[in-house]
Scaffold this motif. Structure first.
Motif, PDB file in Angstrom:
ATOM      1  N   LEU A 146       0.930  -1.215  -0.042  1.00 53.13           N
ATOM      2  CA  LEU A 146       0.046   0.016  -0.102  1.00 53.13           C
ATOM      3  C   LEU A 146       0.962   1.141   0.030  1.00 53.13           C
ATOM      4  CD1 LEU A 146      -2.771   1.141   0.196  1.00 53.13           C
ATOM      5  CD2 LEU A 146      -2.731   0.926   2.657  1.00 53.13           C
ATOM      6  N   ALA A 147       2.050   1.182   0.706  1.00 54.49           N
ATOM      7  CA  ALA A 147       2.689   2.278   0.945  1.00 54.49           C
ATOM      8  C   ALA A 147       3.402   2.721  -0.582  1.00 54.49           C
ATOM      9  CB  ALA A 147       3.908   2.242   1.832  1.00 54.49           C
ATOM     10  N   ALA A 148       3.958   1.570  -1.271  1.00 51.61           N
ATOM     11  CA  ALA A 148       4.321   1.903  -2.511  1.00 51.61           C
ATOM     12  C   ALA A 148       3.369   2.429  -3.506  1.00 51.61           C
ATOM     13  CB  ALA A 148       4.778   0.401  -3.074  1.00 51.61           C
ATOM     14  N   LYS A 149       2.001   1.975  -3.342  1.00 53.68           N
ATOM     15  CA  LYS A 149       1.089   2.470  -4.481  1.00 53.68           C
ATOM     16  C   LYS A 149       0.661   3.950  -4.035  1.00 53.68           C
ATOM     17  CE  LYS A 149      -1.771  -1.827  -5.300  1.00 53.68           C
ATOM     18  NZ  LYS A 149      -2.740  -2.734  -4.620  1.00 53.68           N
ATOM     19  N   ILE A 150       0.727   4.283  -2.586  1.00 52.36           N
ATOM     20  CA  ILE A 150       0.430   5.609  -2.285  1.00 52.36           C
ATOM     21  C   ILE A 150       1.546   6.789  -2.769  1.00 52.36           C
ATOM     22  CG2 ILE A 150      -0.032   7.239  -0.496  1.00 52.36           C
ATOM     23  CD1 ILE A 150      -1.576   4.877   1.015  1.00 52.36           C
ATOM     24  N   GLY A 151       2.839   6.163  -2.367  1.00 47.65           N
ATOM     25  CA  GLY A 151       3.947   7.146  -2.978  1.00 47.65           C
ATOM     26  C   GLY A 151       4.780   7.360  -1.757  1.00 47.65           C
ATOM     27  N   PRO A 152       5.388   8.670  -1.918  1.00 44.31           N
ATOM     28  CA  PRO A 152       6.525   8.906  -0.956  1.00 44.31           C
ATOM     29  C   PRO A 152       5.965   9.525   0.394  1.00 44.31           C
ATOM     30  CG  PRO A 152       6.495  10.601  -2.841  1.00 44.31           C
ATOM     31  CD  PRO A 152       5.957   9.323  -3.398  1.00 44.31           C
ATOM     32  N   THR A 153       4.681   9.990   0.451  1.00 43.44           N
ATOM     33  CA  THR A 153       4.058  10.486   1.535  1.00 43.44           C
ATOM     34  C   THR A 153       3.657   9.405   2.591  1.00 43.44           C
ATOM     35  OG1 THR A 153       1.823  10.529   0.616  1.00 43.44           O
ATOM     36  CG2 THR A 153       3.166  12.746   0.399  1.00 43.44           C
ATOM     37  N   ALA A 154       3.749   8.141   2.127  1.00 46.16           N
ATOM     38  CA  ALA A 154       3.311   6.901   3.129  1.00 46.16           C
ATOM     39  C   ALA A 154       4.471   6.028   3.124  1.00 46.16           C
ATOM     40  CB  ALA A 154       2.325   6.122   2.471  1.00 46.16           C
ATOM     41  N   VAL A 155       4.955   5.706   4.470  1.00 51.84           N
ATOM     42  CA  VAL A 155       5.940   4.665   4.556  1.00 51.84           C
ATOM     43  C   VAL A 155       5.554   3.466   5.546  1.00 51.84           C
ATOM     44  CG1 VAL A 155       7.886   6.436   4.493  1.00 51.84           C
ATOM     45  CG2 VAL A 155       6.842   5.884   6.788  1.00 51.84           C
ATOM     46  N   ALA A 156       5.987   2.236   4.950  1.00 52.36           N
ATOM     47  CA  ALA A 156       5.560   1.075   5.886  1.00 52.36           C
ATOM     48  C   ALA A 156       6.512   1.127   7.032  1.00 52.36           C
ATOM     49  CB  ALA A 156       5.800  -0.022   4.910  1.00 52.36           C
ATOM     50  N   ALA A 157       6.036   1.123   8.143  1.00 48.54           N
ATOM     51  CA  ALA A 157       6.741   0.777   9.450  1.00 48.54           C
ATOM     52  C   ALA A 157       7.269  -0.665   9.541  1.00 48.54           C
ATOM     53  CB  ALA A 157       5.797   1.325  10.626  1.00 48.54           C
ATOM     54  N   VAL A 158       8.302  -0.796  10.449  1.00 49.04           N
ATOM     55  CA  VAL A 158       8.937  -2.027  10.720  1.00 49.04           C
ATOM     56  C   VAL A 158       8.040  -2.838  11.528  1.00 49.04           C
ATOM     57  CG1 VAL A 158      10.579  -3.362  11.989  1.00 49.04           C
ATOM     58  CG2 VAL A 158      11.166  -0.949  10.773  1.00 49.04           C
ATOM     59  N   ASP A 159       7.112  -2.433  12.367  1.00 47.39           N
ATOM     60  CA  ASP A 159       6.067  -3.026  13.258  1.00 47.39           C
ATOM     61  C   ASP A 159       5.136  -1.939  13.905  1.00 47.39           C
ATOM     62  OD1 ASP A 159       7.380  -1.882  15.339  1.00 47.39           O
ATOM     63  OD2 ASP A 159       8.585  -3.616  15.851  1.00 47.39           O
ATOM     64  N   ASN A 160       4.099  -2.346  14.479  1.00 41.95           N
ATOM     65  CA  ASN A 160       3.099  -1.378  15.087  1.00 41.95           C
ATOM     66  C   ASN A 160       3.708  -0.811  16.084  1.00 41.95           C
ATOM     67  OD1 ASN A 160       1.150  -3.160  13.796  1.00 41.95           O
ATOM     68  ND2 ASN A 160       0.647  -4.525  15.695  1.00 41.95           N
ATOM     69  N   ARG A 161       4.623  -0.758  16.731  1.00 40.01           N
ATOM     70  CA  ARG A 161       5.153   0.364  17.526  1.00 40.01           C
ATOM     71  C   ARG A 161       5.984   1.276  16.837  1.00 40.01           C
ATOM     72  NH1 ARG A 161       5.252  -0.988  22.890  1.00 40.01           N
ATOM     73  NH2 ARG A 161       6.791   0.294  23.297  1.00 40.01           N
ATOM     74  N   ASP A 162       6.693   0.716  15.820  1.00 41.88           N
ATOM     75  CA  ASP A 162       7.391   1.716  14.978  1.00 41.88           C
ATOM     76  C   ASP A 162       6.301   2.632  14.064  1.00 41.88           C
ATOM     77  OD1 ASP A 162       9.532   2.719  13.361  1.00 41.88           O
ATOM     78  OD2 ASP A 162       9.112   1.633  11.720  1.00 41.88           O
ATOM     79  N   ALA A 163       5.090   2.068  13.811  1.00 37.04           N
ATOM     80  CA  ALA A 163       4.228   2.924  13.034  1.00 37.04           C
ATOM     81  C   ALA A 163       3.840   4.298  13.710  1.00 37.04           C
ATOM     82  CB  ALA A 163       3.059   2.185  12.878  1.00 37.04           C
ATOM     83  N   LEU A 164       3.991   4.124  15.329  1.00 37.27           N
ATOM     84  CA  LEU A 164       3.575   5.212  15.906  1.00 37.27           C
ATOM     85  C   LEU A 164       4.696   6.344  16.087  1.00 37.27           C
ATOM     86  CD1 LEU A 164       1.652   3.123  18.304  1.00 37.27           C
ATOM     87  CD2 LEU A 164       0.521   5.186  17.544  1.00 37.27           C
ATOM     88  N   GLN A 165       5.866   6.219  15.684  1.00 34.65           N
ATOM     89  CA  GLN A 165       6.865   7.011  16.032  1.00 34.65           C
ATOM     90  C   GLN A 165       6.546   8.234  15.011  1.00 34.65           C
ATOM     91  OE1 GLN A 165       9.844   6.694  17.563  1.00 34.65           O
ATOM     92  NE2 GLN A 165       9.133   4.905  18.338  1.00 34.65           N
ATOM     93  N   GLY A 166       6.396   9.503  15.844  1.00 30.02           N
ATOM     94  CA  GLY A 166       6.181  10.697  15.114  1.00 30.02           C
ATOM     95  C   GLY A 166       4.645  10.847  14.843  1.00 30.02           C
ATOM     96  N   ALA A 167       3.818   9.968  14.846  1.00 27.92           N
ATOM     97  CA  ALA A 167       2.429   9.938  14.474  1.00 27.92           C
ATOM     98  C   ALA A 167       1.618  10.998  15.269  1.00 27.92           C
ATOM     99  CB  ALA A 167       2.176   8.589  14.344  1.00 27.92           C
TER     100      ALA A 167
END
Ligand SMILES: NC(=O)c1ccc[n+]([C@@H]2O[C@H](COP(=O)([O-])OP(=O)(O)OC[C@H]3O[C@@H](n4cnc5c(N)ncnc54)[C@H](OP(=O)(O)O)[C@@H]3O)[C@@H](O)[C@H]2O)c1
Length: 211
Positions: A39-60
């Protein structure tokens, strides 16, 4: 603003695409990370895939938990210490499929999904039930409706969460309307009177009052 979207399946992927279209930066996470990366690849540079759920929250600034109701608590427990003082948006409906493939409610009658989820969250998390009041297909096609934006209903007990989720709903291309507190979230769920209603603001307000 940056939002973490945990769960990039049927509804999480549409939420992510709508938010990205509105200019939100995204951090995505899924069970095996493949669907988040795709999904991140489809959306483009404004989306990144996090390493895991905890990493997803970094800076969110906020997190959307686009997860089946049955896995919600375990993911909340996994990331609980990162949820304090954050907006937590939950589109999950309290349903599953029975052996015949029928959709069945998994909470006792009278118990609202919002109140149950709030009971799982740590103190200081600001919860709003939103983005789960339409099927993914309807939600996908109703964003940025013209000439009048379609309404997306939400429920919360927290005024600040209300302001924050309204901003996210507008970013996703909808007009926010509050149905009430978390005890009212069942109206948004599958089987609720506001589920799959694609209406403008005036009709939304009359529907809320008419229950
Ligand atoms: N689909 C709809 O039309 C719709 C509409 C309104 C509300 N809802 C509600 O939204 C919720 C999600 O529904 P859905 O249809 O999007 O479900 P889904 O297609 O099964 O997607 C669930 C997502 O959760 C991820 N996931 C599962 N366990 C996880 C974990 N431990 N950590 C991180 N991610 C995990 C899955 O990862 P993988 O991709 O790696 O498997 C998948 O991306 C449900 O509660 C549903 O009631 C759905």
């Amino acid at each position: 603003m940056t939002t973490a979207v945990i769960g990039t399946g049927g509804v999480g992927s549409v939420i992510a695409r709508h938010l990205a279209s509105g200019g939100e930066t995204l951090r995505l996470s899924s069970a095996d990370s493949k669907s988040a990366r795709t999904l991140a690849a489809k959306i483009g540079p404004t989306a990144v895939a996090a390493v895991d759920n905890r990493d997803a929250l970094q800076g969110a600034d906020a997190v959307v938990l686009a997860l089946r109701f049955g896995v919600l608590k375990s993911v909340i427990d996994e990331i609980a210490d990162s949820l304090t003082d954050r907006l937590v948006v939950v589109p999950s409906n309290p349903v599953s499929l029975d052996a015949q493939g029928n959709v069945v409610r998994i909470l006792p009658k009278g118990q609202s999904s919002g109140e149950v989820v709030a009971g799982w969250l740590p103190a200081g998390a600001r919860v709003a039930m939103a983005f789960g009041s339409m099927s993914a297909a309807l939600f996908e096609s109703s964003s940025n409706r013209s000439p009048d934006l379609a309404v997306l209903f939400y429920a919360t007990d927290d005024d600040r969460a209300g302001e924050e989720v309204e901003q996210l709903i507008r970013t996703a291309g909808f007009e926010p309307v509050k149905v009430g507190g978390l005890d009212q979230s069942g109206r948004l769920d599958v089987g609720g009177d506001l589920h799959d209603r694609v209406v403008g603001t005036a009709e939304a307000r009359s529907l809320i009052g008419g229950a």
